[in-house]
Design a protein around this motif. Sequence first.
Motif, short mmCIF file in Angstrom:
data_model
loop_
_atom_site.label_atom_id
_atom_site.label_comp_id
_atom_site.label_asym_id
_atom_site.label_seq_id
_atom_site.Cartn_x
_atom_site.Cartn_y
_atom_site.Cartn_z
N VAL B 172 -3.50 -3.89 -10.59
CA VAL B 172 -2.13 -3.50 -10.29
C VAL B 172 -1.26 -3.96 -11.45
N ASP B 173 -0.82 -3.01 -12.25
CA ASP B 173 -0.01 -3.35 -13.42
C ASP B 173 1.44 -2.97 -13.18
N GLY B 174 2.31 -3.62 -13.92
CA GLY B 174 3.74 -3.31 -13.83
C GLY B 174 4.46 -4.33 -12.99
N GLU B 175 5.72 -4.07 -12.71
CA GLU B 175 6.53 -5.01 -11.94
C GLU B 175 6.80 -4.49 -10.55
N LEU B 176 6.69 -5.38 -9.57
CA LEU B 176 7.02 -5.00 -8.20
C LEU B 176 8.54 -4.89 -8.08
N GLY B 177 8.98 -3.88 -7.37
CA GLY B 177 10.42 -3.69 -7.19
C GLY B 177 11.01 -4.72 -6.25
N VAL B 180 9.67 -5.78 -2.52
CA VAL B 180 8.25 -5.40 -2.39
C VAL B 180 7.40 -6.65 -2.61
N THR B 181 6.52 -6.93 -1.66
CA THR B 181 5.79 -8.20 -1.64
C THR B 181 4.28 -7.99 -1.77
N ALA B 182 3.57 -9.12 -1.82
CA ALA B 182 2.10 -9.09 -1.86
C ALA B 182 1.55 -8.32 -0.66
N LYS B 183 2.23 -8.44 0.49
CA LYS B 183 1.77 -7.75 1.70
C LYS B 183 1.82 -6.24 1.49
N GLU B 280 -6.82 1.70 -9.69
CA GLU B 280 -5.59 1.29 -10.37
C GLU B 280 -4.35 1.70 -9.59
N LEU B 281 -3.38 0.80 -9.54
CA LEU B 281 -2.10 1.11 -8.91
C LEU B 281 -0.98 0.71 -9.85
N ASP B 282 0.09 1.45 -9.78
CA ASP B 282 1.28 1.14 -10.56
C ASP B 282 2.25 0.38 -9.65
N ALA B 283 2.48 -0.87 -9.98
CA ALA B 283 3.30 -1.73 -9.11
C ALA B 283 4.67 -1.12 -8.84
N SER B 284 5.24 -0.47 -9.84
CA SER B 284 6.61 0.04 -9.70
C SER B 284 6.69 1.19 -8.69
N GLU B 285 5.53 1.78 -8.37
CA GLU B 285 5.53 2.89 -7.41
C GLU B 285 5.32 2.44 -5.96
N ILE B 286 5.06 1.13 -5.77
CA ILE B 286 4.80 0.65 -4.41
C ILE B 286 6.12 0.36 -3.69
N ALA B 287 6.27 0.98 -2.51
CA ALA B 287 7.46 0.76 -1.67
C ALA B 287 7.07 -0.18 -0.53
N PRO B 288 8.04 -0.76 0.17
CA PRO B 288 7.71 -1.53 1.37
C PRO B 288 6.89 -0.65 2.33
N GLN B 289 5.83 -1.22 2.90
CA GLN B 289 4.88 -0.45 3.70
C GLN B 289 5.03 -0.76 5.20
N VAL B 290 4.71 0.23 6.02
CA VAL B 290 4.68 0.05 7.47
C VAL B 290 3.46 0.82 8.00
N THR B 291 2.62 0.17 8.80
CA THR B 291 1.52 0.94 9.40
C THR B 291 2.07 1.69 10.61
N TRP B 292 1.54 2.88 10.82
CA TRP B 292 2.01 3.70 11.95
C TRP B 292 0.92 3.90 13.01
N GLY B 293 -0.35 3.57 12.64
CA GLY B 293 -1.48 3.88 13.54
C GLY B 293 -2.21 2.65 14.02
N THR B 294 -3.50 2.81 14.24
CA THR B 294 -4.31 1.73 14.82
C THR B 294 -5.41 1.26 13.88
#
Lengths: 212, 469
Positions: B172-177, B180-183, B280-294
Amino acid sequence: MKAFTQLHGLVCAMDRANVDTDAIIPKQFLKSIKRSGFGPNLFDEWRYLDHGEPGMDNSQRPLNPDFELNLPRYAGAQILLARDNFGCGSSREHAPWAIEDFGFRALIAPSFADIFFNNCFKNGLLPIVQPAEVVDQLFRETQEAEGYRLHIDLAAQTITTPSGQVFSFDITEHRKACLLNGWDEIGLTLRHADEIRAFEDKRKQEQPWLFA
Amino acid sequence: MSSKTLYDKLWESHIVRQEADGTCLIYIDRHLVHEVTSPQAFEGLKLAGRQLWRKSSIVSTADHNTPTNEWDKGIQDPISRTQVETLDANIREFGALAYYPFKNINQGIVHVIGPEHGATLPGMTVVCGDSHTSTHGAFAALAHGIGTSEVEHVMATQTLVAKKSKAMLVRVDGELGFGVTAKDVALAIIGKIGTAGGTGYAIEFGGSAIRGLSMEGRMTLCNMAIEGGARAGMVAFDEKTAEYLQGREFAPKGEQWDKAVAYWNTLKSDEGAQFDAVVELDASEIAPQVTWGTSPEQVLPVTAVVPNPADQADPVKQASYTRALQYMGLEADTPITDIPVDKVFIGSCTNSRIEDLRAAAKVVKGRKKADNVKLVLIVPGSGLVKRQAEEEGLDKIFIDAGFEWREPGCSMCLAMNADRLEPGERCASTSNRNFEGRQGQGGRTHLVSPEMAAAAAIAGHFVDIRSFA
């Protein structure tokens, strides 16, 4: 541990992916300090219509008539046919204990979660991985023919269908030998106690802080 | 000499012997023991007349069954009490390096207290009868969950019979917005690879965004490796690892410390090391996440809408989406931010460390719980975390907001004690599993970060923490 050699068993098909160990044996039953007696609570929340707690008389509880394990055609099943990632989640060995206690001896799925897969072998249960298309075929055949049985031969590493079609499966030599003979793994490992001790002594020299 | 991954190094340095089929006997340095998965193992030892191979490898606590309030009344549930008392008796009989029983100031969630006391060190193999043992990989250790038969095996032989996994690098490269956390990183990774994506692999988390995480953040990330199917997650050693460990009870001191750090500095993947898979993931593209399912893979950015099963081409996936929506009581195409919550849980081995509580308190300060939210539980990961939080006044912030400030333990992550959801109740939870019934039969779990959980408690529904002023 119970040895596993051959099995000619009725197949129960459970058509859902990502079945987790919380579903296999819910948390309230993990409070037991025993290794046996989990079978009546296998898949408790899916299998019964009421809420189960330890100590209940399970024979008096209302069954969910739609749940696979409750279908009369699957009564006495010994082989559980499942979908991807079966046994995911918690490491609780109570899951294979419950499956074994219920009467299953083997499971077939396209994939299993690692810890669950490993735990099965410690309890005389044989988890078998098959390609998705083979599992699809077995699901079709199980659902179409009541009383569908498979023959599993561990020594030959084969599954044979009623029509005589044979599928082979992989297993490590170590696991195979333990299952075929019902060996106690601790006893086997302790035959190498001198090697373990020598390794440990060397480690103490090199990284003494690990032994503080 | 060829380049090695961190996993290669950890694995190879613990091989006691290897069979022709690749099965190895692996030496275990640290064994964490809790009350739920150990009684049958101790019983097995007793029946076979065996002893612990090395009792100084064991660190133990009671965490799953312990209540989080009214400690003066003890453990009310007699079956839970028996399990905790059985651990007390077993440790008394067999011994341990350290035991933190119910009500001890050092008691807490086993994956919080191990690192807290320096009992988890770089280069170690760490096991526990608990799948979230992967947490300890944050310290450049090889750490994973085992079943009870293996707990007994480690107790009796100090080894495990195992085959080497494949190695996966999640970079995971780049900066977290902001917000946006480790979770969120963990959930975004699981959303990308799926809950079986890491099956058969040990995952190393690397890249600039991972190096930028605190040790608490790295623990959160490694904790959830198992939710991506990988038994073990790990992060290379660096100065943050050293800084966290220095001075802790079981960490080396003086000359030993210098020697240890010199070795620990080698605990990273070599330049050019080969992995069996790279994600690979781009840190700057990660938004706060919420699970919707099971399933933890059923996760979306907070800005999304609940998915429509009809859009899924694969019939097995379509069926599982339909089933998940039905269980969760959600309609397709509902904006995530329109989903109200009944309860909020901030705790668990994923998110109950001091940094998590500080982050939640920052969101909550000067605000009140929404009227539609029935209960907000704040459950610190250990007695030491609790004390630290109280010294910083965080408890006051939570209590003033109408939240409950509880005693440490696993609590409503898996609801083995009295903390649980009632059927149909919806919870914003900082824990790790949104399985059916996980937090109580019929309960509906949405996994989020501590900040997002705190904001949901205030707003009464999910909100995008980035615009929550």
